[in-house]
Design a protein around this motif. Structure first.
Motif, PDB file in Angstrom:
ATOM      1  N   LEU A 869     -52.556   3.986 -37.838  1.00 19.51           N
ATOM      2  CA  LEU A 869     -53.350   5.206 -37.776  1.00 19.51           C
ATOM      3  C   LEU A 869     -53.067   6.129 -38.957  1.00 19.51           C
ATOM      4  N   LEU A 870     -51.837   6.159 -39.439  1.00 20.88           N
ATOM      5  CA  LEU A 870     -51.463   7.030 -40.563  1.00 20.88           C
ATOM      6  C   LEU A 870     -51.785   6.409 -41.919  1.00 20.88           C
ATOM      7  N   ASN A 871     -52.214   5.141 -41.908  1.00 24.19           N
ATOM      8  CA  ASN A 871     -52.548   4.421 -43.144  1.00 24.19           C
ATOM      9  C   ASN A 871     -51.377   4.412 -44.131  1.00 24.19           C
ATOM     10  N   LYS A 872     -50.194   4.070 -43.644  1.00 25.38           N
ATOM     11  CA  LYS A 872     -48.974   4.060 -44.464  1.00 25.38           C
ATOM     12  C   LYS A 872     -48.330   2.678 -44.552  1.00 25.38           C
ATOM     13  N   ASN A 873     -48.980   1.659 -44.009  1.00 26.98           N
ATOM     14  CA  ASN A 873     -48.325   0.349 -43.950  1.00 26.98           C
ATOM     15  C   ASN A 873     -48.073  -0.207 -45.345  1.00 26.98           C
ATOM     16  N   LEU A 874     -46.900  -0.787 -45.510  1.00 30.51           N
ATOM     17  CA  LEU A 874     -46.496  -1.382 -46.777  1.00 30.51           C
ATOM     18  C   LEU A 874     -45.445  -2.439 -46.498  1.00 30.51           C
ATOM     19  N   GLY A 875     -45.657  -3.639 -47.029  1.00 29.36           N
ATOM     20  CA  GLY A 875     -44.615  -4.648 -46.926  1.00 29.36           C
ATOM     21  C   GLY A 875     -43.466  -4.281 -47.847  1.00 29.36           C
ATOM     22  N   PHE A 876     -42.275  -4.224 -47.309  1.00 23.03           N
ATOM     23  CA  PHE A 876     -41.128  -3.797 -48.120  1.00 23.03           C
ATOM     24  C   PHE A 876     -39.920  -4.643 -47.735  1.00 23.03           C
ATOM     25  N   ASN A 877     -39.290  -5.243 -48.744  1.00 24.10           N
ATOM     26  CA  ASN A 877     -38.092  -6.048 -48.532  1.00 24.10           C
ATOM     27  C   ASN A 877     -37.006  -5.606 -49.499  1.00 24.10           C
ATOM     28  N   GLN A 878     -35.797  -5.591 -49.011  1.00 22.32           N
ATOM     29  CA  GLN A 878     -34.645  -5.224 -49.837  1.00 22.32           C
ATOM     30  C   GLN A 878     -33.583  -6.297 -49.661  1.00 22.32           C
ATOM     31  N   ARG A 879     -33.169  -6.910 -50.774  1.00 22.02           N
ATOM     32  CA  ARG A 879     -32.230  -8.023 -50.708  1.00 22.02           C
ATOM     33  C   ARG A 879     -31.044  -7.778 -51.625  1.00 22.02           C
ATOM     34  N   SER A 880     -29.894  -8.243 -51.166  1.00 24.13           N
ATOM     35  CA  SER A 880     -28.671  -8.156 -51.958  1.00 24.13           C
ATOM     36  C   SER A 880     -28.026  -9.532 -51.972  1.00 24.13           C
ATOM     37  N   THR A 881     -27.804 -10.098 -53.150  1.00 21.65           N
ATOM     38  CA  THR A 881     -27.156 -11.397 -53.265  1.00 21.65           C
ATOM     39  C   THR A 881     -25.887 -11.257 -54.079  1.00 21.65           C
ATOM     40  N   LEU A 882     -25.404 -12.386 -54.609  1.00 27.69           N
ATOM     41  CA  LEU A 882     -24.077 -12.378 -55.226  1.00 27.69           C
ATOM     42  C   LEU A 882     -23.968 -11.419 -56.403  1.00 27.69           C
ATOM     43  N   ASN A 883     -24.979 -11.368 -57.273  1.00 25.91           N
ATOM     44  CA  ASN A 883     -24.834 -10.507 -58.449  1.00 25.91           C
ATOM     45  C   ASN A 883     -26.093  -9.698 -58.765  1.00 25.91           C
ATOM     46  N   TYR A 884     -26.954  -9.528 -57.781  1.00 27.76           N
ATOM     47  CA  TYR A 884     -28.096  -8.652 -58.036  1.00 27.76           C
ATOM     48  C   TYR A 884     -28.583  -8.058 -56.723  1.00 27.76           C
ATOM     49  N   ILE A 885     -29.360  -6.999 -56.867  1.00 27.50           N
ATOM     50  CA  ILE A 885     -30.018  -6.356 -55.741  1.00 27.50           C
ATOM     51  C   ILE A 885     -31.463  -6.116 -56.149  1.00 27.50           C
ATOM     52  N   GLU A 886     -32.391  -6.341 -55.219  1.00 26.67           N
ATOM     53  CA  GLU A 886     -33.791  -6.172 -55.569  1.00 26.67           C
ATOM     54  C   GLU A 886     -34.577  -5.585 -54.405  1.00 26.67           C
ATOM     55  N   THR A 887     -35.649  -4.908 -54.758  1.00 24.68           N
ATOM     56  CA  THR A 887     -36.598  -4.403 -53.767  1.00 24.68           C
ATOM     57  C   THR A 887     -37.969  -4.977 -54.103  1.00 24.68           C
ATOM     58  N   GLU A 888     -38.732  -5.260 -53.056  1.00 22.89           N
ATOM     59  CA  GLU A 888     -40.046  -5.855 -53.214  1.00 22.89           C
ATOM     60  C   GLU A 888     -41.049  -5.085 -52.366  1.00 22.89           C
ATOM     61  N   GLU A 889     -42.135  -4.661 -52.982  1.00 19.21           N
ATOM     62  CA  GLU A 889     -43.222  -3.993 -52.284  1.00 19.21           C
ATOM     63  C   GLU A 889     -44.438  -4.912 -52.267  1.00 19.21           C
ATOM     64  N   ILE A 890     -45.043  -5.077 -51.088  1.00 20.35           N
ATOM     65  CA  ILE A 890     -46.202  -5.947 -50.933  1.00 20.35           C
ATOM     66  C   ILE A 890     -47.348  -5.126 -50.341  1.00 20.35           C
ATOM     67  N   ILE A 891     -48.463  -5.088 -51.047  1.00 23.89           N
ATOM     68  CA  ILE A 891     -49.642  -4.395 -50.529  1.00 23.89           C
ATOM     69  C   ILE A 891     -50.113  -5.126 -49.283  1.00 23.89           C
ATOM     70  N   SER A 892     -50.232  -4.396 -48.176  1.00 20.23           N
ATOM     71  CA  SER A 892     -50.486  -5.042 -46.895  1.00 20.23           C
ATOM     72  C   SER A 892     -51.640  -4.398 -46.157  1.00 20.23           C
ATOM     73  N   LEU A 893     -51.953  -5.016 -45.033  1.00 14.91           N
ATOM     74  CA  LEU A 893     -53.065  -4.587 -44.203  1.00 14.91           C
ATOM     75  C   LEU A 893     -52.927  -3.117 -43.824  1.00 14.91           C
ATOM     76  N   GLY A 894     -53.965  -2.320 -44.108  1.00 15.55           N
ATOM     77  CA  GLY A 894     -53.945  -0.892 -43.812  1.00 15.55           C
ATOM     78  C   GLY A 894     -54.727  -0.557 -42.561  1.00 15.55           C
ATOM     79  N   ARG A 895     -55.085   0.716 -42.413  1.00 13.02           N
ATOM     80  CA  ARG A 895     -55.706   1.214 -41.192  1.00 13.02           C
ATOM     81  C   ARG A 895     -57.043   0.525 -40.894  1.00 13.02           C
TER      82      ARG A 895
END
Length: 925
Positions: A869-895
């Motif tokens: 209803l707020l039209n704020k949906n966003l695929g978001f992943n945050q990963r931490s491995t042995l020597n790096y950290i990353e964030t991923e944003e995925i455009i996803s299904l909205g309202r």
């Protein structure tokens, strides 16, 4: 002195009074019928006279006698019930100095209520515990005709249903599901929970299913599979039932499903279908993930793009799937299960990824990548299982599985690597693949009881598995180095066609012989031979001057054969309340790799001793302790062994290591379960530890152009431990149910970056709390929070230590003012924090719906709903491995808004909600 005596006397008197207040006492008695004869198995319960809190429970013995021990309350109510008799209730006060209360002979009188009414009331006991089996009475939980089994499970105490539909029972994931004890769509739990109507279910059973050998012989070998059995109502076992639903909304969103079932005493026929473009799947997607992951990964390691295993909840997913399941009993001795399933999944993803990689000291670099990925996969699966009981001493089982997959994958990506404020390299890639896979698997099992007493047994298993995989890909890649420096700047351009075939042929022969070794002891002799063979051919052609030229540096052709022989024996101890297994096996492994394209032969042989130990102790109904220690080996793959440079991706090179040796793994797991079926409190806990000797990791070397070269190497060890505690209990004084869970994980690993040895310690902790109201007749409220904290530390370059906190908050409200109206809303807010890579990200997702039953029998429901209803949906992943950290944003299904219907093909007569009055917590009593 007198003063001291007075003080001592006062202390003793106080201690004595305290002892009396907390002294334990016992209530005994004998239950008789109206003629004065003993009534065995009468239910005798002691509850608090103040707040009716459950205290103790017992059943009368063969003489009608009962005993309720260890009572401490000042005042109790003794309640005695027996089917067909009026309930007896009497108040008792705590006796002096912990004496025994003799309730005497309690004579019950016959009830005037009809027997069928009594039976209905008795059936509404929510949960029954039978050793390690929990039986939930579905009639004790409020459901509507439009709800499926997954909705029913969410209402059950001690059962968790995750967002992807995974069912967690007693702290363990449910791996197998049956309907009335029979296979249902190859035992895929999600097909059953997401498609079968809730109101068709009479009982839900959760138990640890023993191995096939244990089921046949009765000898507990310590092997278990968490299993859920759905027992249908009697009237649904004869006839047809199901649901048909459809909805349409804004932006051409649609969602439709059907579940039609026809059951008779010897026939189960089910047809299901799911058709939608709102990211919903009514089945497990493991096969899809496996095949699409192979398509994406065959190009090269770390080639860029969306990890397929990130799931199908993000992006834009269209699913068309359907299947048929058949169970038919030709006779009591011969039974057939046959199922076919078809799925077509189209996945459209656009993502933005930011990764920070840590090198030695204060050296780090940032990689930004934008990806547009479109995939389409069509899969067919046909499974068959035939069971035939030859006679009372022997049976045979034949299973087969045929799979077909066709898929396309298109990936367009751009990335840049930055350090110290300047761009070091840029990459633009366009990659398209088409692929197909055909697989066939079959298993034949024969079991025979031997000896005059039929207390010996022989089990033989034969298994064959073949597959043929083909990929055809086109690659266009441009890599620019030092674009900010006109003096050093240069670029590479690659245009290629890549072909790959992978033919696999595996077989297994396994035998087991069990014989008695004394009272409660059995000796098992076992042998297994396993053969893995695959031939892979990869041809790469470079586009040059309008034609093609074979690239022998990137092309590869090899034949791999891996064989192991394993033999040993096990001693099983089986008691009434405990069991144990001590096992030892020796495995000899041989790996032969013929790299045909390089005229190179790689051979590797190893022999290992593999011990195993299991212990199980039952301390009461649904109260047990289980421990398992096991060992295993993992051989390096031929890809890891072959010393051939793979530069399919010029920014990420890979070369094998022929000096690799086998990993040796130790694993220990401890499980504790305690469930009180009267207070509905539960405690599930486990701890799992793994130690790997000669662990295989990837060593990475990053040159001055920031090109990564990866090579597998052995390190001394890898150690990880994971613990989980889940506790649930009602708080009667507040009319609430509380669920608490926590998970702690620690991993100690070794990594190499630019030949520098670095020890990393990773700590992950998660804690969750959920509160529910207990009386759910009109309103159902659930609120909760989950916090996850991640910390990684390094022995070298401590300034690169990293940490982040992720948070999830949930609030669900369902309001039913009448039997015909339902209002519901759900708010899920996710909060991601990571200061070193970006600002805190908060993503609220609000869904709501209004539905009404438009027929008197509540078979037809009309529903209006809104997603995001707020039209704020966003695929978001945050990963931490042995020597790096990353964030991923995925455009996803909205309202979007939808209007739909749900029609119950079969419902119970009259009001189709579950009948009967409810007790606290929405349970029917």
């Amino acid at each position: 002195m007198k003063t001291q005596l007075r003080i001592l006397t006062a202390i003793l008197l106080f201690a004595g009074s305290f002892y009396n207040l907390n002294a334990q006492y016992t209530v005994t008695g004998q239950v008789l019928n109206e003629y004065g004869d003993p009534l065995p198995t009468a239910t005798c319960v002691a509850v608090s006279a103040i707040d009716s809190t459950f205290l103790k429970f017992a059943l009368s013995d063969g003489e009608g006698r009962f005993e309720l021990k260890d009572l401490t309350k000042k005042s109790i109510l003794l309640q005695i019930t027996f089917l067909g008799y009026n309930q007896y209730e009497k108040r008792f006060n705590a006796p002096e100095s912990g004496a025994t209360i003799d309730a005497g002979q309690v004579q019950l009188s016959r009830s005037d209520i009809k027997l069928d009414e009594i039976v209905i009331k008795g059936e509404n006991t929510p949960i029954i515990a039978k050793k390690d089996t929990l039986v939930y009475n579905a009639n004790a939980f409020e459901t509507t005709p439009s709800e499926v089994v997954e909705d029913l499970l969410r209402k059950m105490p001690g059962i968790e249903v995750e967002d992807d539909g995974t069912v967690i029972a007693q702290g363990e994931e449910v791996e197998k599901v049956t309907v009335d004890g029979k296979d249902f769509f190859n035992n895929d739990p999600k097909v059953a929970t997401k498609n079968l109507p809730a109101q068709a279910i009479d009982k839900v059973e959760f138990f640890n299913r023993p191995s096939e050998m244990s089921e046949f012989t009765g000898v507990d070998d310590g092997e278990r599979i968490k299993t859920m059995n759905l027992e249908l109502k009697e009237d649904h076992k004869k006839g047809q039932f199901g649901t048909v639903a459809g909805a349409y909304g804004t932006d051409d969103r649609y969602d439709s499903r059907l579940s039609i079932n026809r059951f008779t005493p010897n026939l189960q026929l089910s047809v299901i279908g799911n058709f939608n473009n709102i990211n919903q799947q009514g089945f497990s997607v493991d096969d899809y993930i496996s095949f699409m992951g192979s398509m994406r990964g065959f190009r090269s390691r770390d080639a860029g793009g969306i990890p397929i295993n990130s799931g199908l909840s993000d992006g834009f997913v269209t699913t068309n799937a359907g299947g048929v399941n058949l169970n038919y009993d030709f006779s009591p001795k011969t039974k057939l299960n046959l199922s076919y399933f078809l799925n077509d999944i189209n996945n459209d993803i656009t993502s933005m990824t930011t990764r920070e990689t840590f090198l030695e000291e204060e050296v780090t670099f940032i990689t930004n990548e934008n990806v547009e990925q479109l995939s389409d996969n069509t899969g067919h699966s046909l499974q068959m299982r035939l069971d035939h009981k030859i006679d009372s001493t022997q049976d045979i089982r034949l299973t087969s599985n045929v799979g077909l997959n066709d898929a396309t994958l298109s990936n367009v990506s751009s990335s840049n690597l930055n350090t110290r404020g300047s761009t070091e390299n840029q990459s633009n890639n366009s990659y398209g693949t088409i692929g197909d896979n055909q697989s066939l698997a079959g298993t034949l099992m024969y079991r025979k009881k031997l000896g005059a007493k039929k207390n010996k047994s022989l089990t033989i298993n034969l298994n064959l598995n073949t597959s043929d995989e083909n990929f055809d890909a086109d690659l266009e890649s441009e890599n620019i180095f030092f674009p900010d420096d006109p003096v050093r700047m240069y670029s590479e351009e690659i245009v290629q066609r890549q072909l790959q075939t992978d033919d696999v042929m595996n077989y297994q022969v396994r035998g087991s012989y069990v014989q008695p070794a004394g009272k409660g002891k059995w000796l098992e002799f076992m042998y297994r031979r396993q053969n893995f063979n695959n031939e892979l051919a990869r041809d790469v052609y470079d586009a040059i001057m309008g034609g093609e030229e074979f690239n022998d540096l990137l092309s590869n052709h090899y034949d791999r054969t891996f064989i192991y022989d394993r033999g040993g024996l096990a001693l099983h101890f089986n008691g009434e309340n405990s069991s144990a297994t001590i096992e030892g096996q020796i495995q000899n492994s041989r790996l032969t790799g013929d790299i045909i394209s390089e005229d190179l032969l790689i051979e590797n042989q190893s022999t290992y001793f593999l011990p195993r130990l299991t212990l199980r102790r039952d301390m009461g109904n649904a109260h047990n302790l289980f421990m398992r220690y096991s060992t295993s080996v993992r051989e390096p793959s031929l890809t890891q062994l072959q010393p051939i440079l793979d530069n399919s991706n010029p920014l990420n090179l890979y070369i094998g290591n022929p000096d690799l040796i086998t990993e040796y793994r130790h694993n220990m797991r401890l499980n504790y379960v305690k469930f009180n079926e009267f207070s509905f409190s539960s405690l599930f806990a486990f701890i799992n530890a793994t130690y790997v000797r000669n662990n295989i990791i990837n060593e990475t070397i990053i040159d001055e152009n920031f090109v990564r070269t990866t090579r597998p190497v052995n390190v001394d060890y890898d150690f990880s431990v994971n613990g989980n505690v889940s506790y649930s209990t009602p708080v009667r004084s507040l009319g609430m149910k509380v669920r608490f869970n926590t998970n702690l994980r620690y991993q100690n690993s070794i990594l190499f970056i630019n030949t520098v040895k670095n020890k990393s310690n990773r700590y992950t902790s998660r804690v969750g709390l959920t509160l529910d109201n207990r009386n759910k007749e009109t309103i159902d409220i659930s609120v909760g929070a989950n916090l996850s904290y991640n910390l990684t530390t390094y022995s070298v370059s401590e300034e690169n230590n990293q940490s982040f906190l992720n948070q999830t908050y949930n609030a669900d409200i369902t309001y039913k003012p009448t039997d015909y109206w339902i209002f519901s809303t759900r708010l899920r807010t996710r909060v991601f924090t990571q200061e070193s890579i970006g600002e805190t990200q908060t993503i609220p997702l609000l869904n709501a719906s209004i539905s009404r039953f438009v027929t008197n029998n509540r078979k037809l429901e009309v529903k209006f709903s809104v997603f995001d209803l707020l039209n704020k949906n966003l695929g978001f992943n945050q990963r931490s491995t042995l020597n790096y950290i990353e964030t991923e944003e995925i455009i996803s299904l909205g309202r979007y808004f939808m209007v739909g219907f749900n029609y119950s093909i079969r419902g119970t007569e009259g009001n189709t909600s579950r009948g009967g009055g409810r007790g606290p917590g929405g349970f029917r009593r």
